[in-house]
Write an enzyme that holds these catalytic residues in place. Structure first.
Site, PDB file in Angstrom:
ATOM      1  N   GLY A  15       0.834  -1.190   0.000  1.00  0.00           N
ATOM      2  CA  GLY A  15       0.000   0.000   0.000  1.00  0.00           C
ATOM      3  C   GLY A  15       0.872   1.244   0.000  1.00  0.00           C
ATOM      4  CB  ALA A  16       4.353   1.547  -0.885  1.00  0.00           C
ATOM      5  CB  SER A  17       0.919   3.835  -4.860  1.00  0.00           C
ATOM      6  OG  SER A  17      -0.406   3.688  -4.383  1.00  0.00           O
ATOM      7  N   GLY A  19      -0.042   8.147   0.494  1.00  0.00           N
ATOM      8  CA  GLY A  19      -0.380   8.227   1.906  1.00  0.00           C
ATOM      9  C   GLY A  19       0.681   7.721   2.857  1.00  0.00           C
ATOM     10  CB  ILE A  20       0.261   5.807   6.020  1.00  0.00           C
ATOM     11  CG1 ILE A  20      -0.609   6.809   6.778  1.00  0.00           C
ATOM     12  CG2 ILE A  20       1.167   5.039   6.988  1.00  0.00           C
ATOM     13  CD1 ILE A  20      -1.687   6.162   7.624  1.00  0.00           C
ATOM     14  CE1 TYR A 157     -10.281   2.086   6.333  1.00  0.00           C
ATOM     15  CE2 TYR A 157     -10.893   2.624   8.593  1.00  0.00           C
ATOM     16  CZ  TYR A 157      -9.947   2.589   7.579  1.00  0.00           C
ATOM     17  OH  TYR A 157      -8.670   3.049   7.826  1.00  0.00           O
TER      18      TYR A 157
END
Length: 338
Positions: A15-17, A19-20, A157
């Site tokens: 999930g690195a593309s 945000g965090i 969520y």
């Protein structure tokens, strides 16, 4: 339990593309870690790897949809193929649908669970064999303060984040029982200013927002890098999240009433947005390969996170406060002379 210094680590960040995840990858690379980054957005990953390499870091990328186990496994395999091992797994991929529960379709609910919960589980499944081969390492799972308290209009969520906390608790004890030196951390951010609210699906008629205040992604990256070197069970990021956690433990009905007051209007902006607008629930979308979102003007600093990263000072402050309270009580109710 002793973890390697970051400069000696091989780190996979899922999930690195944006945000965090993006901020965390940049920070690990800056500290000398070898980094494998993964997401669905190829443009985001290419630009991230280029940014890392231009700064003198070492990184490769893997395109992956975390709802598919084989694609998640390919991330761990790429780390070992490229750098010879895997030391730390950071899992930050997430999506969402903001809508009343009865307006969410079964397909949408399932998709959020597949990405946010099953994807996190697949990450641990893929990383564990490699961490066990090394004899030590860290599983760092980015969930949310919603692992502790659900928020209206975010039922899938919230459900997924509760699930992450549940499987991590079981896994942590199993690893301890088997004697593995593998740290399992649940990092639970408060509301963070990332492009998340630009990318998720909304049925509110407007662009959604988290209930302010916000914090910047850098404070979550601070926590992630800390727990990558210091085994930590849970880390709630942001003062507001810590307060919400305490309130939920003391009086869930009080939090219910608070959310009735602020939880509905507080998640709506004034910017119209159709539910047919592009979102990242089933497919990646372009244009948001950046660290920060649109709500930097609502961001505030955090104070208690620093104490959590300095335990001796934290417990010293707690002890001093307890002694202060005891002294006050003693002054109010002095004992009788013998």
């Amino acid at each position: 339990m002793q973890l390697k210094p970051i400069s000696q680590q091989v780190v996979a960040i899922v999930g690195a593309s944006s945000g965090i995840g993006r901020e965390t990858a940049l920070r690990f690379a800056k500290k000398g870690a070898k980094v494998v980054v993964a997401a669905r957005s190829q443009s985001g990953l290419v630009s991230l790897v280029e940014e890392i390499k231009q700064a003198g870091g070492d990184a490769v990328y893997v395109l992956a949809d975390v709802s598919e186990f084989e694609q998640v496994k390919a991330i761990a395999d790429k780390a070992v193929e490229t750098y010879g091992r895997l030391d730390t797994w950071v899992h930050a991929a997430a999506t969402g649908v903001l809508a009343p529960f009865d307006q969410i379709t079964p397909e949408e609910f399932k998709r959020v669970i597949d990405v946010n919960l099953n994807g996190q589980a697949y990450g641990a499944m893929a990383a564990l064999p490699h961490l066990k081969k090394e004899g030590r390492g860290a599983l760092i799972h980015i969930s949310s303060v919603e692992a502790r308290r659900s928020i209206p209009l975010q039922s899938p969520y919230s459900a997924s984040k509760h699930g992450v906390e549940g499987f991590l608790e079981a896994l942590r004890v199993e690893l301890q029982h088997e004697g593995w030196q593998i740290s399992v951390t649940n990092v639970m951010p408060s509301v963070i200013n990332t492009p998340y609210y630009n990318k998720v699906r909304t049925k509110l008629g407007v662009k959604p927002t988290g209930v302010p205040p916000y914090y910047q992604p850098s404070i979550v990256a601070d926590a992630i890098l800390y727990v990558a070197e210091h085994p930590t069970r849970d880390f709630i990021v942001g003062d507001v999240g810590k307060v919400l956690d305490v309130m939920q433990r003391v009086s869930p009905s009080l939090v219910d009433n608070l959310l009735l007051l602020i939880g509905f209007a507080g998640q709506r902006t004034d910017e119209p947005k159709s539910e047919d607008a592009p979102d990242n629930v089933f497919e990646p979308i372009e244009g948001y390969d950046r660290v920060e979102g649109d709500f930097g003007n609502l961001a505030i600093p955090t104070f208690t996170d620093w104490l959590d990263m300095n335990p001796p000072l934290k417990w010293g402050a707690v002890a001093a406060a307890a002694l202060g309270v005891a002294a006050v009580i003693g002054g109010l109710f002095p004992g009788k002379d013998a």
